[in-house]
Design an enzyme around this catalytic site. Structure first.
Site, PDB file in Angstrom:
ATOM      1  N   GLU A  74       0.885  -1.182   0.000  1.00 50.09           N
ATOM      2  CA  GLU A  74       0.000   0.000   0.000  1.00 50.09           C
ATOM      3  C   GLU A  74       0.911   1.217   0.000  1.00 50.09           C
ATOM      4  O   GLU A  74       1.556   1.507   0.999  1.00 50.09           O
ATOM      5  CB  GLU A  74      -0.885   0.004   1.253  1.00 50.09           C
ATOM      6  CG  GLU A  74      -1.814  -1.186   1.370  1.00 50.09           C
ATOM      7  CD  GLU A  74      -2.941  -1.175   0.358  1.00 50.09           C
ATOM      8  OE1 GLU A  74      -3.070  -0.200  -0.408  1.00 50.09           O
ATOM      9  OE2 GLU A  74      -3.688  -2.156   0.301  1.00 50.09           O
TER      10      GLU A  74
ATOM     11  N   CYS B 225      -2.288   9.217   2.606  1.00 53.54           N
ATOM     12  CA  CYS B 225      -2.007   8.666   1.273  1.00 53.54           C
ATOM     13  C   CYS B 225      -3.161   8.927   0.320  1.00 53.54           C
ATOM     14  O   CYS B 225      -2.958   9.035  -0.880  1.00 53.54           O
ATOM     15  CB  CYS B 225      -1.719   7.181   1.384  1.00 53.54           C
ATOM     16  SG  CYS B 225      -3.015   6.288   2.247  1.00 53.54           S
TER      17      CYS B 225
HETATM   18  P1  NAD Z   1       8.536   4.945   4.414  1.00 55.91           P
HETATM   19  O1  NAD Z   1       8.433   4.146   3.173  1.00 55.91           O
HETATM   20  O2  NAD Z   1       9.760   5.736   4.633  1.00 55.91           O
HETATM   21  O3  NAD Z   1       8.412   3.986   5.683  1.00 55.91           O
HETATM   22  C1  NAD Z   1       7.276   3.178   5.904  1.00 55.91           C
HETATM   23  C2  NAD Z   1       7.658   2.011   6.790  1.00 55.91           C
HETATM   24  O4  NAD Z   1       8.522   1.149   6.055  1.00 55.91           O
HETATM   25  C3  NAD Z   1       8.450   2.390   8.039  1.00 55.91           C
HETATM   26  O5  NAD Z   1       8.080   1.518   9.083  1.00 55.91           O
HETATM   27  C4  NAD Z   1       9.895   2.155   7.623  1.00 55.91           C
HETATM   28  O6  NAD Z   1      10.747   1.916   8.712  1.00 55.91           O
HETATM   29  C5  NAD Z   1       9.740   0.921   6.759  1.00 55.91           C
HETATM   30  N1  NAD Z   1      10.755   0.729   5.735  1.00 55.91           N
HETATM   31  C6  NAD Z   1      11.337   1.650   4.938  1.00 55.91           C
HETATM   32  N2  NAD Z   1      12.187   1.056   4.064  1.00 55.91           N
HETATM   33  C7  NAD Z   1      12.112  -0.282   4.311  1.00 55.91           C
HETATM   34  C8  NAD Z   1      12.750  -1.425   3.740  1.00 55.91           C
HETATM   35  N3  NAD Z   1      13.623  -1.314   2.740  1.00 55.91           N
HETATM   36  N4  NAD Z   1      12.429  -2.638   4.225  1.00 55.91           N
HETATM   37  C9  NAD Z   1      11.534  -2.779   5.228  1.00 55.91           C
HETATM   38  N5  NAD Z   1      10.915  -1.725   5.827  1.00 55.91           N
HETATM   39  C10 NAD Z   1      11.203  -0.504   5.365  1.00 55.91           C
HETATM   40  O7  NAD Z   1       7.209   5.830   4.461  1.00 55.91           O
HETATM   41  P2  NAD Z   1       6.762   6.869   5.588  1.00 55.91           P
HETATM   42  O8  NAD Z   1       7.490   8.125   5.333  1.00 55.91           O
HETATM   43  O9  NAD Z   1       6.831   6.258   6.942  1.00 55.91           O
HETATM   44  O10 NAD Z   1       5.207   7.009   5.251  1.00 55.91           O
HETATM   45  C11 NAD Z   1       4.723   7.865   4.303  1.00 55.91           C
HETATM   46  C12 NAD Z   1       4.401   7.118   3.031  1.00 55.91           C
HETATM   47  O11 NAD Z   1       3.467   6.063   3.286  1.00 55.91           O
HETATM   48  C13 NAD Z   1       3.732   7.994   1.991  1.00 55.91           C
HETATM   49  O12 NAD Z   1       4.280   7.768   0.730  1.00 55.91           O
HETATM   50  C14 NAD Z   1       2.276   7.540   2.032  1.00 55.91           C
HETATM   51  O13 NAD Z   1       1.557   7.780   0.855  1.00 55.91           O
HETATM   52  C15 NAD Z   1       2.424   6.104   2.325  1.00 55.91           C
HETATM   53  N6  NAD Z   1       1.170   5.585   2.897  1.00 55.91           N
HETATM   54  C16 NAD Z   1       0.395   4.787   2.112  1.00 55.91           C
HETATM   55  C17 NAD Z   1      -0.817   4.307   2.580  1.00 55.91           C
HETATM   56  C18 NAD Z   1      -1.663   3.399   1.724  1.00 55.91           C
HETATM   57  O14 NAD Z   1      -2.479   2.682   2.276  1.00 55.91           O
HETATM   58  N7  NAD Z   1      -1.511   3.382   0.417  1.00 55.91           N
HETATM   59  C19 NAD Z   1      -1.236   4.626   3.867  1.00 55.91           C
HETATM   60  C20 NAD Z   1      -0.432   5.451   4.653  1.00 55.91           C
HETATM   61  C21 NAD Z   1       0.795   5.922   4.133  1.00 55.91           C
END
Ligand code: NAD
Length: 484
Positions: free
Chosen positions: A249, A283
């Site tokens: 997501e 998001c």
């Molecule tokens: P992010 O991708 O930096 O981090 C999200 C999560 O993933 C964190 O827990 C992070 O520690 C983990 N993570 C990052 N890289 C990883 C890897 N290589 N392997 C495993 N885990 C990893 O995102 P963010 O800044 O925390 O959140 C914002 C983003 O999330 C925005 O782009 C937003 O649109 C998206 N989001 C999407 C939805 C949806 O349902 N589509 C909902 C909420 C947020």
């Protein structure tokens, strides 16, 4: 907020394997409000071991009604501490108190309630007529799951993974973001309180390296990831290589199409919370507002009026609609997009900087750009802050083409005097969820997820439950009849 020195592993509060810690910083005061352990690889190993034991244990063998009862108990226990959850999330990431009880907490318990209802009637076993005779098609728990959580709606997103896992009978390890570990501690406490069978849930706050270790772990069968598209690609690549089940997501850049027959006085106030909710850190935020050229000035005026009136400040003060952004780096990122909008020729109509009088806290003014071309960076990239663009269009077909001119395909909406016309537009926009004159663009009982770079797979509804199940076909003798 209380600092912690343990981790919730397989139903026990245990000492962490390392001395690494995470400082939780208030986005409003910029001060450290709590310190918690950062989980290490050995903690992940322990959680996977506990989850593997739970997979063989009593919970996955429970009947659907008993699993539903556990989910209902969890919902009730979170609901009983809803204000504490809401206050904690507001403190750790700045979600305005005016929104957090509903948007952060009740939405999460509603997810649990909807899965509790679904699991009671879901066809876990189906007798079918096969090509050679009768077959039994069974749905079984997917194995050990990992849920990776972003900071913007931490409890809600955790429930999008935990609820279907418990419904399916799959143990799950949740990884909260380093920005928002505190609500995960409350979640561990309520899971303990209700006495959920041990091993079904572990909660390990950590950064991306440990997250990646979890994803690669050979004892993990399924990854439910919510976060940025960049990180999602990485996680998806690992899961592809290791043939793990994965749901992604990811980000969005959703378009709200205002049709020429819209009732602006009634509908712009319904649209705007979808654009600015949770400080624009959502998001599904409707950040591109598409307006017919024939009524462009009217739409701009109506939108600008709401943006100007949006109150910004202390997120714990319920009179504020917008609080601070999660982190200093997020504020810098949002301000840099505002600079790009100005540099690429968009017209700044409202806001555009840091609000006056708020010396501390990572605030950005609610900002509106007009005369935006959809090719501009601010119309193509996800800003994740309170920054909106109004984009003119010439015809309905043009509006649909602009909405679809995006790498993303998460959500969208249409605002019209004619619902059938709106449904026709909805059919042509390539996104996973869509609203027609609707206060929300997603429904907690219906599949949610993205087309294109917004992700893969679906959460919520029967599709969301299926993502935590494996399908098995049992071929039966030709003269077999199921017991009545
Ligand atoms: P992010 O991708 O930096 O981090 C999200 C999560 O993933 C964190 O827990 C992070 O520690 C983990 N993570 C990052 N890289 C990883 C890897 N290589 N392997 C495993 N885990 C990893 O995102 P963010 O800044 O925390 O959140 C914002 C983003 O999330 C925005 O782009 C937003 O649109 C998206 N989001 C999407 C939805 C949806 O349902 N589509 C909902 C909420 C947020």
């Amino acid at each position: 907020m209380t600092s912690r020195d343990t981790l919730y592993v397989g139903g026990e509060w245990v000492k962490p394997s390392t001395t690494n810690t995470i400082d939780v910083i208030s986005p409003f005061t910029e001060e450290v409000i709590a310190t918690v352990p950062e989980a290490g690889e050995a903690d992940v190993d322990r959680a996977v071991e506990a989850a593997q034991a739970a997979l063989a244990g009593p919970y996955p063998q429970l009947g659907a009604d008993e699993r539903a009862d556990w989910i209902t108990k969890l919902s009730g226990a979170i609901g009983a501490r809803s204000q504490e959850f809401a206050d904690t999330i507001t403190a750790e990431m700045g979600s305005p108190a005016s929104w957090s009880l509903m948007g952060q907490v009740f939405s999460a318990t509603m997810v649990l309630d909807s899965f509790a209802e679904l699991v009671r009637t879901f066809p876990f076993e189906e007798h079918r007529a096969g090509a050679f005779g009768p077959v039994l098609v069974r749905k079984e728990p997917v194995g050990v799951a990992v849920g990776i959580i972003p900071w913007n709606v931490p409890l809600f997103v955790a429930m999008l993974k935990l609820a279907p896992a418990l419904a399916a009978g799959a143990p799950i390890i949740l990884k909260p973001s380093p920005e928002t570990p505190l609500d995960g501690y409350l979640l561990g406490e309520v899971i303990d309180e209700i006495g959920l069978p041990k091993g079904m849930v572990s909660i390990l706050p950590a950064g991306r390296e440990v997250g990646e270790y979890m994803v690669r772990h050979p004892g993990v069968s399924k990854v439910g990831f919510t976060g940025s598209t960049a990180a999602g690609r990485k996680v998806g690549a690992i899961c592809g290589e290791m043939l793990k089940r994965v749901t992604l997501e990811l980000g969005g850049k959703s378009a709200a199409i205002v049709l020429d027959d819209a009732d602006l006085a009634a509908q712009i106030p319904l649209l705007m919370p979808n654009a600015l909710m949770n400080n624009g850190e959502a998001c599904v935020a409707q950040t591109r507002i598409l307006a017919p050229r024939s009524r462009y000035g009217e739409v701009v005026d109506a939108v600008a009026e709401v943006v100007k009136a949006t109150t910004v400040g202390d997120p714990t003060d319920p009179s504020n609609a917008v609080g601070p952004l999660v982190a200093e780096r997020q504020r810098e990122r949002v301000l840099s997009y505002i600079d790009k909008g100005n540099a690429e020729g968009a017209k700044l109509a409202v806001g555009g900087g840091r609000p006056a009088g708020l010396e501390k806290g990572w605030f950005v003014e609610p900002t509106l750009f007009v005369d935006v071309d959809n090719k501009m960076t601010i119309a193509q990239e996800e800003i994740f802050g309170p920054v909106l663009s109004v984009i003119p269009y010439d015809s309905e077909a043009d509006a649909v083409a602009i909405a679809n001119d995006s790498d993303y395909g998460l959500s969208g909406s249409v605002w019209t005097g004619d619902v059938e016309r709106g449904i026709d537009v909805a059919r042509r926009v390539r996104t996973g969820t869509y609203g027609v004159n609707a206060f929300s663009t997603l429904d907690l009982k219906a599949p949610f997820g993205g087309f294109k770079s917004s992700g893969m797979g679906r959460e919520l509804g029967p599709e969301g439950l299926s993502a935590y199940l494996e399908t098995k076909t049992i071929v039966l003798p030709g003269d077999y009849t199921p017991p009545s």
